[in-house]
Design a protein around this motif. Structure first.
Motif, PDB file in Angstrom:
ATOM      1  N   ILE A 201      10.207   3.300 -12.619  1.00 37.75           N
ATOM      2  CA  ILE A 201      10.869   3.724 -13.724  1.00 37.75           C
ATOM      3  C   ILE A 201      10.211   3.774 -15.034  1.00 37.75           C
ATOM      4  N   VAL A 202       9.596   2.699 -15.401  1.00 35.94           N
ATOM      5  CA  VAL A 202       8.815   2.486 -16.444  1.00 35.94           C
ATOM      6  C   VAL A 202       7.859   3.457 -16.811  1.00 35.94           C
ATOM      7  N   ASP A 203       6.936   3.802 -15.504  1.00 40.78           N
ATOM      8  CA  ASP A 203       5.935   4.700 -15.796  1.00 40.78           C
ATOM      9  C   ASP A 203       6.460   6.129 -15.992  1.00 40.78           C
ATOM     10  N   THR A 204       7.762   6.581 -15.454  1.00 35.12           N
ATOM     11  CA  THR A 204       8.439   7.909 -15.573  1.00 35.12           C
ATOM     12  C   THR A 204       8.908   7.876 -17.269  1.00 35.12           C
ATOM     13  N   LYS A 205       9.266   6.964 -17.600  1.00 33.21           N
ATOM     14  CA  LYS A 205       9.853   6.939 -19.118  1.00 33.21           C
ATOM     15  C   LYS A 205       8.303   7.180 -19.832  1.00 33.21           C
ATOM     16  N   ARG A 206       7.303   6.817 -19.499  1.00 35.55           N
ATOM     17  CA  ARG A 206       6.026   6.809 -20.368  1.00 35.55           C
ATOM     18  C   ARG A 206       5.350   8.193 -20.291  1.00 35.55           C
ATOM     19  N   THR A 207       5.322   8.856 -18.952  1.00 36.02           N
ATOM     20  CA  THR A 207       4.717  10.023 -18.728  1.00 36.02           C
ATOM     21  C   THR A 207       5.504  11.230 -18.742  1.00 36.02           C
ATOM     22  N   ARG A 208       6.952  11.133 -18.258  1.00 35.56           N
ATOM     23  CA  ARG A 208       7.986  11.979 -17.939  1.00 35.56           C
ATOM     24  C   ARG A 208       7.490  12.866 -16.835  1.00 35.56           C
ATOM     25  N   LEU A 209       6.793  12.179 -16.063  1.00 39.89           N
ATOM     26  CA  LEU A 209       5.980  12.719 -14.725  1.00 39.89           C
ATOM     27  C   LEU A 209       6.589  12.272 -13.499  1.00 39.89           C
ATOM     28  N   PHE A 210       7.815  12.434 -13.146  1.00 41.41           N
ATOM     29  CA  PHE A 210       8.420  11.687 -12.125  1.00 41.41           C
ATOM     30  C   PHE A 210       8.078  11.849 -10.929  1.00 41.41           C
ATOM     31  N   GLY A 211       7.785  13.090 -10.303  1.00 43.51           N
ATOM     32  CA  GLY A 211       7.146  13.295  -9.119  1.00 43.51           C
ATOM     33  C   GLY A 211       5.784  12.771  -8.801  1.00 43.51           C
ATOM     34  N   ARG A 212       5.048  12.652  -9.840  1.00 44.14           N
ATOM     35  CA  ARG A 212       3.774  12.004  -9.586  1.00 44.14           C
ATOM     36  C   ARG A 212       3.821  10.656  -9.607  1.00 44.14           C
ATOM     37  N   CYS A 213       4.647  10.039 -10.543  1.00 49.97           N
ATOM     38  CA  CYS A 213       4.939   8.557 -10.510  1.00 49.97           C
ATOM     39  C   CYS A 213       5.462   8.185  -9.320  1.00 49.97           C
ATOM     40  N   LEU A 214       6.399   8.918  -8.605  1.00 49.46           N
ATOM     41  CA  LEU A 214       7.029   8.575  -7.306  1.00 49.46           C
ATOM     42  C   LEU A 214       5.811   8.771  -6.597  1.00 49.46           C
ATOM     43  N   LEU A 215       5.057   9.509  -6.206  1.00 46.54           N
ATOM     44  CA  LEU A 215       4.020   9.609  -5.181  1.00 46.54           C
ATOM     45  C   LEU A 215       3.201   8.320  -5.186  1.00 46.54           C
ATOM     46  N   SER A 216       2.852   8.015  -6.674  1.00 41.60           N
ATOM     47  CA  SER A 216       1.913   6.819  -6.768  1.00 41.60           C
ATOM     48  C   SER A 216       2.745   5.506  -6.210  1.00 41.60           C
ATOM     49  N   ALA A 217       3.890   5.445  -6.334  1.00 44.38           N
ATOM     50  CA  ALA A 217       4.870   4.379  -5.904  1.00 44.38           C
ATOM     51  C   ALA A 217       4.913   4.457  -4.457  1.00 44.38           C
ATOM     52  N   VAL A 218       5.157   5.621  -3.776  1.00 42.86           N
ATOM     53  CA  VAL A 218       5.181   5.539  -2.329  1.00 42.86           C
ATOM     54  C   VAL A 218       3.724   5.195  -1.828  1.00 42.86           C
ATOM     55  N   CYS A 219       2.745   5.712  -2.263  1.00 40.99           N
ATOM     56  CA  CYS A 219       1.379   5.450  -1.685  1.00 40.99           C
ATOM     57  C   CYS A 219       1.125   4.078  -1.854  1.00 40.99           C
ATOM     58  N   PHE A 220       1.556   3.309  -2.967  1.00 42.34           N
ATOM     59  CA  PHE A 220       1.118   2.101  -3.123  1.00 42.34           C
ATOM     60  C   PHE A 220       2.102   1.244  -1.910  1.00 42.34           C
ATOM     61  N   LEU A 221       3.251   1.457  -1.582  1.00 47.64           N
ATOM     62  CA  LEU A 221       4.209   0.851  -0.952  1.00 47.64           C
ATOM     63  C   LEU A 221       3.589   1.130   0.582  1.00 47.64           C
ATOM     64  N   VAL A 222       3.026   2.029   0.932  1.00 45.78           N
ATOM     65  CA  VAL A 222       2.694   2.430   2.450  1.00 45.78           C
ATOM     66  C   VAL A 222       1.326   1.660   2.802  1.00 45.78           C
ATOM     67  N   VAL A 223       0.257   1.621   1.522  1.00 38.92           N
ATOM     68  CA  VAL A 223      -0.818   0.977   1.835  1.00 38.92           C
ATOM     69  C   VAL A 223      -0.511  -0.629   1.820  1.00 38.92           C
ATOM     70  N   PHE A 224       0.238  -0.848   0.653  1.00 38.78           N
ATOM     71  CA  PHE A 224       0.525  -2.518   0.941  1.00 38.78           C
ATOM     72  C   PHE A 224       0.901  -3.094   1.991  1.00 38.78           C
TER      73      PHE A 224
END
Length: 265
Positions: A201-224
């Motif tokens: 949510i914070v990164d989306t507000k900063r960049t206005r790039l929800f799709g790319r922020c969501l992709l980063s978050a999903v990738c993080f959780l999968v690898v985590f």
């Protein structure tokens, strides 16, 4: 109702403190691989990824990013395949008085002896360290491409720190009170998920790039999840080595240089 059912299941089955044992979604090893094949493959991948990441960082070889990303995802896929394999060697859990599938069987001195088990812990620790290091590198790279600064990249380290503390606590508790260890694992997974959602949510507000922020978050959780499954096995193999191992994981650095404006999409 949900927590009541979950509590009944945990008390009735007392699975090990790891995701595969908790959810019970094992497969029958359709590729027919030897139990050591994937751990050794992961070790080779870890060494190669580490070398590539250092070349990117020290010699600015950004053309190696596609190869680094490919090997990284290959290592994650191999980790999931291995951890959910149903024909791994078994381990006799004296606390639970039953035999279980053991992901980190090569870290158990009761299975392979003290010498090989120490080598297994060292190998698995290095693999988990490299996967964590590359995760941070990739997240930093993606954050940079979205225009986020270094301070924003390093906010992910708080989530990594929570993961390491949670995996440590779950692994240690599993040795003394398995059911407590399971509840700790569930709790820190919830915390990690919530922290990741807040970061999204914070990164989306900063960049206005929800799709790319969501992709980063999903990738993080999968690898985590892949890294935490390996980390727990390191801790369970030799509980008295958990502090040096966690210190090793925590020392993972981004080793990342900001890309030039012309390199951004």
């Amino acid at each position: 109702m949900f927590f009541s059912t979950l509590s009944h299941y945990i008390n009735a089955n007392a699975p090990m403190t790891n995701i595969p044992e908790l959810i019970g979604l094992h497969h029958g090893n359709p590729l027919g691989l030897h139990p050591l094949a994937i751990p050794l493959f992961l070790l080779v991948l870890a060494v190669v990824m580490r070398i590539i990441a250092l070349r990117v960082y020290k010699k600015d070889r950004r053309g190696l990013y596609p190869l680094l990303y490919s090997l990284w995802w290959l290592s994650v896929a191999a980790t999931y395949y291995y951890c959910f394999s149903g024909d791994l060697p078994l381990f006799e859990d004296n606390d639970l008085q039953r035999t279980e599938i053991c992901i980190g069987w090569f870290c158990q001195r009761q299975v392979v002896g003290i010498g090989w088990s120490l080598l297994g812990v060292a190998m698995l620790s290095y693999v988990a360290y490299c996967m964590l290091n590359i995760l941070l590198h990739v997240i930093a790279h993606q954050s940079d491409r979205m225009g986020l600064g270094e301070k924003e990249w390093r906010e992910w380290s708080w989530i990594i720190f929570a993961m390491l503390i949670g995996a440590s606590a779950a692994g240690i508790a599993d040795d003394f009170a398995p059911i407590v260890g399971i509840w700790i694992m569930i709790a820190y997974h919830v915390v990690i998920f919530l922290m990741t959602v807040v970061k999204l949510i914070v990164d989306t507000k900063r960049t206005r790039l929800f799709g790319r922020c969501l992709l980063s978050a999903v990738c993080f959780l999968v690898v985590f999840e892949a890294v935490t499954m390996l980390a727990i096995e390191c801790i369970e193999g030799y509980i008295y080595l958990f502090l040096p191992i966690i210190g090793l994981f925590a020392s993972a650095d981004y080793r990342y240089k900001k890309i030039q404006p012309s390199d951004k999409e």
